[in-house]
Write a protein that holds these residues in place. Sequence first.
Motif, PDB file in Angstrom:
ATOM      1  N   GLU A 104     -18.217 -11.943   2.385  1.00 48.41           N
ATOM      2  CA  GLU A 104     -16.969 -11.459   2.977  1.00 48.41           C
ATOM      3  C   GLU A 104     -15.809 -11.628   1.998  1.00 48.41           C
ATOM      4  O   GLU A 104     -15.780 -12.572   1.209  1.00 48.41           O
ATOM      5  N   VAL A 105     -14.861 -10.699   2.095  1.00 49.33           N
ATOM      6  CA  VAL A 105     -13.584 -10.808   1.395  1.00 49.33           C
ATOM      7  C   VAL A 105     -12.491 -10.587   2.425  1.00 49.33           C
ATOM      8  O   VAL A 105     -12.556  -9.637   3.214  1.00 49.33           O
ATOM      9  N   VAL A 106     -11.490 -11.456   2.416  1.00 51.91           N
ATOM     10  CA  VAL A 106     -10.326 -11.291   3.282  1.00 51.91           C
ATOM     11  C   VAL A 106      -9.083 -11.420   2.418  1.00 51.91           C
ATOM     12  O   VAL A 106      -8.951 -12.385   1.650  1.00 51.91           O
ATOM     13  N   THR A 107      -8.190 -10.432   2.539  1.00 46.72           N
ATOM     14  CA  THR A 107      -6.948 -10.472   1.767  1.00 46.72           C
ATOM     15  C   THR A 107      -5.754 -10.184   2.687  1.00 46.72           C
ATOM     16  O   THR A 107      -5.828  -9.306   3.545  1.00 46.72           O
ATOM     17  N   PRO A 108      -4.690 -10.963   2.539  1.00 47.22           N
ATOM     18  CA  PRO A 108      -3.534 -10.792   3.432  1.00 47.22           C
ATOM     19  C   PRO A 108      -2.647  -9.604   3.053  1.00 47.22           C
ATOM     20  O   PRO A 108      -2.618  -9.172   1.904  1.00 47.22           O
ATOM     21  N   LEU A 109      -1.933  -9.118   4.053  1.00 50.67           N
ATOM     22  CA  LEU A 109      -0.900  -8.108   3.885  1.00 50.67           C
ATOM     23  C   LEU A 109       0.419  -8.779   4.224  1.00 50.67           C
ATOM     24  O   LEU A 109       0.526  -9.449   5.258  1.00 50.67           O
ATOM     25  N   PHE A 110       1.425  -8.580   3.374  1.00 45.38           N
ATOM     26  CA  PHE A 110       2.700  -9.278   3.503  1.00 45.38           C
ATOM     27  C   PHE A 110       3.838  -8.320   3.844  1.00 45.38           C
ATOM     28  O   PHE A 110       3.791  -7.144   3.504  1.00 45.38           O
ATOM     29  N   ALA A 112       8.275  -7.870   3.537  1.00 46.85           N
ATOM     30  CA  ALA A 112       9.237  -8.054   2.451  1.00 46.85           C
ATOM     31  C   ALA A 112       9.682  -9.503   2.306  1.00 46.85           C
ATOM     32  O   ALA A 112      10.114  -9.920   1.231  1.00 46.85           O
ATOM     33  N   ASN A 113       9.580 -10.287   3.362  1.00 46.69           N
ATOM     34  CA  ASN A 113       9.964 -11.697   3.319  1.00 46.69           C
ATOM     35  C   ASN A 113       8.823 -12.604   2.867  1.00 46.69           C
ATOM     36  O   ASN A 113       8.986 -13.820   2.816  1.00 46.69           O
ATOM     37  N   GLY A 114       7.649 -12.015   2.600  1.00 45.46           N
ATOM     38  CA  GLY A 114       6.511 -12.802   2.165  1.00 45.46           C
ATOM     39  C   GLY A 114       5.685 -13.384   3.299  1.00 45.46           C
ATOM     40  O   GLY A 114       4.804 -14.209   3.064  1.00 45.46           O
ATOM     41  N   ASP A 115       5.953 -12.952   4.533  1.00 44.88           N
ATOM     42  CA  ASP A 115       5.176 -13.412   5.685  1.00 44.88           C
ATOM     43  C   ASP A 115       3.882 -12.608   5.775  1.00 44.88           C
ATOM     44  O   ASP A 115       3.887 -11.395   5.548  1.00 44.88           O
ATOM     45  N   VAL A 116       2.792 -13.270   6.132  1.00 51.66           N
ATOM     46  CA  VAL A 116       1.538 -12.560   6.366  1.00 51.66           C
ATOM     47  C   VAL A 116       1.650 -11.837   7.703  1.00 51.66           C
ATOM     48  O   VAL A 116       1.942 -12.444   8.734  1.00 51.66           O
ATOM     49  N   MET A 117       1.423 -10.526   7.671  1.00 50.11           N
ATOM     50  CA  MET A 117       1.522  -9.699   8.869  1.00 50.11           C
ATOM     51  C   MET A 117       0.151  -9.276   9.401  1.00 50.11           C
ATOM     52  O   MET A 117       0.000  -8.972  10.574  1.00 50.11           O
ATOM     53  N   ALA A 118      -0.841  -9.262   8.502  1.00 49.64           N
ATOM     54  CA  ALA A 118      -2.199  -8.842   8.856  1.00 49.64           C
ATOM     55  C   ALA A 118      -3.124  -9.283   7.728  1.00 49.64           C
ATOM     56  O   ALA A 118      -2.662  -9.723   6.673  1.00 49.64           O
ATOM     57  N   ILE A 144      -0.950  -1.663  -0.883  1.00 49.35           N
ATOM     58  CA  ILE A 144      -0.467  -0.313  -0.546  1.00 49.35           C
ATOM     59  C   ILE A 144      -0.238  -0.202   0.952  1.00 49.35           C
ATOM     60  O   ILE A 144       0.805   0.281   1.410  1.00 49.35           O
ATOM     61  N   VAL A 145      -1.197  -0.644   1.733  1.00 51.76           N
ATOM     62  CA  VAL A 145      -1.089  -0.582   3.194  1.00 51.76           C
ATOM     63  C   VAL A 145       0.076  -1.441   3.675  1.00 51.76           C
ATOM     64  O   VAL A 145       0.915  -0.998   4.471  1.00 51.76           O
ATOM     65  N   GLY A 146       0.141  -2.674   3.189  1.00 49.67           N
ATOM     66  CA  GLY A 146       1.220  -3.578   3.598  1.00 49.67           C
ATOM     67  C   GLY A 146       2.591  -3.048   3.246  1.00 49.67           C
ATOM     68  O   GLY A 146       3.528  -3.133   4.048  1.00 49.67           O
ATOM     69  N   ASN A 147       2.722  -2.468   2.065  1.00 50.23           N
ATOM     70  CA  ASN A 147       4.011  -1.911   1.660  1.00 50.23           C
ATOM     71  C   ASN A 147       4.417  -0.749   2.550  1.00 50.23           C
ATOM     72  O   ASN A 147       5.595  -0.583   2.872  1.00 50.23           O
ATOM     73  N   SER A 148       3.466   0.054   2.958  1.00 49.99           N
ATOM     74  CA  SER A 148       3.766   1.210   3.793  1.00 49.99           C
ATOM     75  C   SER A 148       4.287   0.812   5.161  1.00 49.99           C
ATOM     76  O   SER A 148       5.237   1.407   5.664  1.00 49.99           O
ATOM     77  N   ILE A 149       3.691  -0.194   5.767  1.00 52.48           N
ATOM     78  CA  ILE A 149       4.059  -0.501   7.150  1.00 52.48           C
ATOM     79  C   ILE A 149       4.875  -1.774   7.329  1.00 52.48           C
ATOM     80  O   ILE A 149       5.692  -1.840   8.242  1.00 52.48           O
ATOM     81  N   TYR A 150       4.689  -2.757   6.486  1.00 51.53           N
ATOM     82  CA  TYR A 150       5.377  -4.033   6.717  1.00 51.53           C
ATOM     83  C   TYR A 150       6.578  -4.239   5.807  1.00 51.53           C
ATOM     84  O   TYR A 150       7.594  -4.757   6.245  1.00 51.53           O
ATOM     85  N   VAL A 151       6.500  -3.838   4.558  1.00 51.23           N
ATOM     86  CA  VAL A 151       7.657  -3.952   3.689  1.00 51.23           C
ATOM     87  C   VAL A 151       8.704  -2.938   4.128  1.00 51.23           C
ATOM     88  O   VAL A 151       9.886  -3.249   4.239  1.00 51.23           O
ATOM     89  N   TYR A 152       8.258  -1.724   4.435  1.00 51.99           N
ATOM     90  CA  TYR A 152       9.163  -0.674   4.917  1.00 51.99           C
ATOM     91  C   TYR A 152       9.894  -1.123   6.180  1.00 51.99           C
ATOM     92  O   TYR A 152      11.104  -1.045   6.270  1.00 51.99           O
ATOM     93  N   SER A 153       9.141  -1.630   7.165  1.00 52.48           N
ATOM     94  CA  SER A 153       9.760  -2.001   8.438  1.00 52.48           C
ATOM     95  C   SER A 153      10.689  -3.196   8.267  1.00 52.48           C
ATOM     96  O   SER A 153      11.729  -3.271   8.913  1.00 52.48           O
ATOM     97  N   SER A 154      10.377  -4.125   7.370  1.00 54.23           N
ATOM     98  CA  SER A 154      11.265  -5.256   7.113  1.00 54.23           C
ATOM     99  C   SER A 154      12.558  -4.778   6.489  1.00 54.23           C
ATOM    100  O   SER A 154      13.633  -5.240   6.839  1.00 54.23           O
ATOM    101  N   ALA A 155      12.458  -3.840   5.550  1.00 56.90           N
ATOM    102  CA  ALA A 155      13.649  -3.302   4.900  1.00 56.90           C
ATOM    103  C   ALA A 155      14.522  -2.563   5.907  1.00 56.90           C
ATOM    104  O   ALA A 155      15.744  -2.696   5.887  1.00 56.90           O
TER     105      ALA A 155
END
Length: 162
Positions: A104-110, A112-118, A144-155
């Motif tokens: 298994e591989v698990v990698t976090p999505l962050f 803009a504040n550096g919080d793990v969102m998924a 890429i996924v994290g930037n699209s939905i979590y960095v964008y929404s934080s900004a």
Amino acid sequence: MKENYNLALEQLKALFDGEHDEMAVLSNAAALIKEATGYFWVGFYVVRGDELSLGPFQGSVACMHITYGRGVCGTAWKERRTIVVDDVHQFPGHIACSSLSQSEVVTPLFNANGDVMAVLDVDSKLLADFSPDDVAFLESAAAIVGNSIYVYSSACYEDKRR
């Protein structure tokens, strides 16, 4: 394989350009990553309070809730880093959603504040099946996924507060 990964990353970027809907992005990302890798299970767990809740995925039935720090997904969330497990049966506290999963591989999505969102969770039916190229691809895809939905929404949230 590396050429396939580069193409898949370009597809992810193009697919999510201007798209910020969490469910739509996670759903298509799971499908595209599964097609690019052929791994047994590809999906996302999303932070909801003090647990990870099952999000969009491709594969067999999965665990629906994972607590902070538990299993590979909860540990990746807690430690805020990618975790590669060559043999899930050797990982302390591994949550066996499927007896077919061997590595298994698990990698976090962050955000803009550096919080793990998924977290992006990928399972293989083979032991030690993830190469450094596989891990690099999965980390890039998660970014890429994290930037699209979590960095964008934080900004956007920050902009609205000003």
